[in-house]
Design an enzyme around this catalytic site. Sequence first.
Site, PDB file in Angstrom:
ATOM      1  N   SER A 158     101.964  73.976 -54.765  1.00 43.11           N
ATOM      2  CA  SER A 158     103.421  73.975 -54.906  1.00 43.11           C
ATOM      3  C   SER A 158     103.942  72.564 -55.201  1.00 43.11           C
ATOM      4  O   SER A 158     103.579  71.973 -56.221  1.00 43.11           O
ATOM      5  CB  SER A 158     104.057  74.584 -53.651  1.00 43.11           C
ATOM      6  N   ASP A 254     105.307  84.787 -59.540  1.00 43.20           N
ATOM      7  CA  ASP A 254     105.700  83.678 -58.667  1.00 43.20           C
ATOM      8  C   ASP A 254     106.764  82.869 -59.402  1.00 43.20           C
ATOM      9  O   ASP A 254     106.489  82.292 -60.457  1.00 43.20           O
ATOM     10  CB  ASP A 254     104.484  82.806 -58.343  1.00 43.20           C
ATOM     11  N   HIS A 280     104.806  83.648 -53.599  1.00 43.45           N
ATOM     12  CA  HIS A 280     104.512  82.214 -53.519  1.00 43.45           C
ATOM     13  C   HIS A 280     103.887  81.840 -52.176  1.00 43.45           C
ATOM     14  O   HIS A 280     103.142  80.854 -52.099  1.00 43.45           O
ATOM     15  CB  HIS A 280     105.804  81.410 -53.735  1.00 43.45           C
TER      16      HIS A 280
END
Length: 309
Positions: A158, A254, A280
Site C-alpha cells: 500500500s 482494489d 485492500h
Amino acid sequence: MLTILAVLAVLVLIVGGAMTWLQTTEDGALPDVPGLTDEASPDDEPPAEPEQPAWCPRVEFISAPGTWESAPDDDPMNPQANPYSFMLSITQPLRDTYEPDDVKVWTLPYTAQFKNINAEHEMSYDESRSEGTSRLNGELGYMNEECPGTDFILAGFSQGAVIVGDVADQIGAGLGPVPADKIRGVALVADGRRENGVGVNPGNPLSGIGAEIALETVSNLVQVVVPGATMRGTRPHGFGELADRTMQFCAPNDSICDAPQDISNALGRALDLAAADGVHAQYASNPNVIPGTTTPEWIVDWSHGLINQ
C-alpha cells in the site's frame, strides 16, 4: 677450439632469438611467454568479491508496511507498531528461516499515516511518504557503504509499496542510493502508482490502474477529502533496469491499485482511497490475486529463490 665453437653457437642462438622477438613485435603480436598464455590472462580472472566487515549480511530484505502499520520510533529489527501488519506475514517466515547475520530483515520505521476528513490530526500522505522515502534511502545508502558485498530485496504494501516503488524507479534509472545490480528483486503489493505493462504481474490480469494515476488530473479535488495527498500519476522511469525484477501484486477491484480509468466520480474515489478497506485489507488470505496461492506465500517462496541464488 671447441670452446670457441661453443661460444659461437650460443651467440647464434641469442641472435636468432632476438631476431624472432623483433619480428613478432614489429608485426604487432607479442611472443608467447611461459606462464602467461591466453588461458591464464589476468583479464580472465574473476573479479574479487568486495571486502566487508564480518557482521554484514549476504542479503538485506527491506519491508515497508502500509498506512497505520508502522511508526517512526518502531524497532526495524523487531517491529511492534502493528501486530496485524500485512508485511509481517512475509517477514516473519523469513526471520524464522535465516540467521540475522546471513539475511538481515529490516522493516521501515516511518509515520505511516494518511490525513483525511475523518483523521485531520494525522500526518498528510505527502509528508508521510516523504519521511518514509528518506529513511529507506538512508538505510540503503548506509548499508551499501558499510557492506559493499550485500545485495537487497525490497518489498512494500500500500503506502509502503508506493515508497518502495518510487525508490526502485530511481535506482533503476541510476539515480538511487545503490546501483541497480545490487537489487535482486522488488515486490509491490497494492501499489497506488501501478501501471499496466510496467513491471511484472505474476497474478490475474487487471484492467484498472493505480489511484494516483487515475486521479492525477483531479488531484486538487481529491485533496478536499484527503488534504496533502498529491496524485502524481505514473513514475517517470518505468523502473528502468529493475523493470524485469519488479513484481506487482494487485487484487481485482482494489480501489488503490485497480481503480477504473474514468474519473466520473472523483470524490467517491477519494473516499475509497481514504478508507482503503474491502479487498485492500485481505491480501494475506485473498486467493484471487495469484491463482493457486496467496500473495504472502508467493513472495516468501520468491524471496527464498532470490536469497539462495
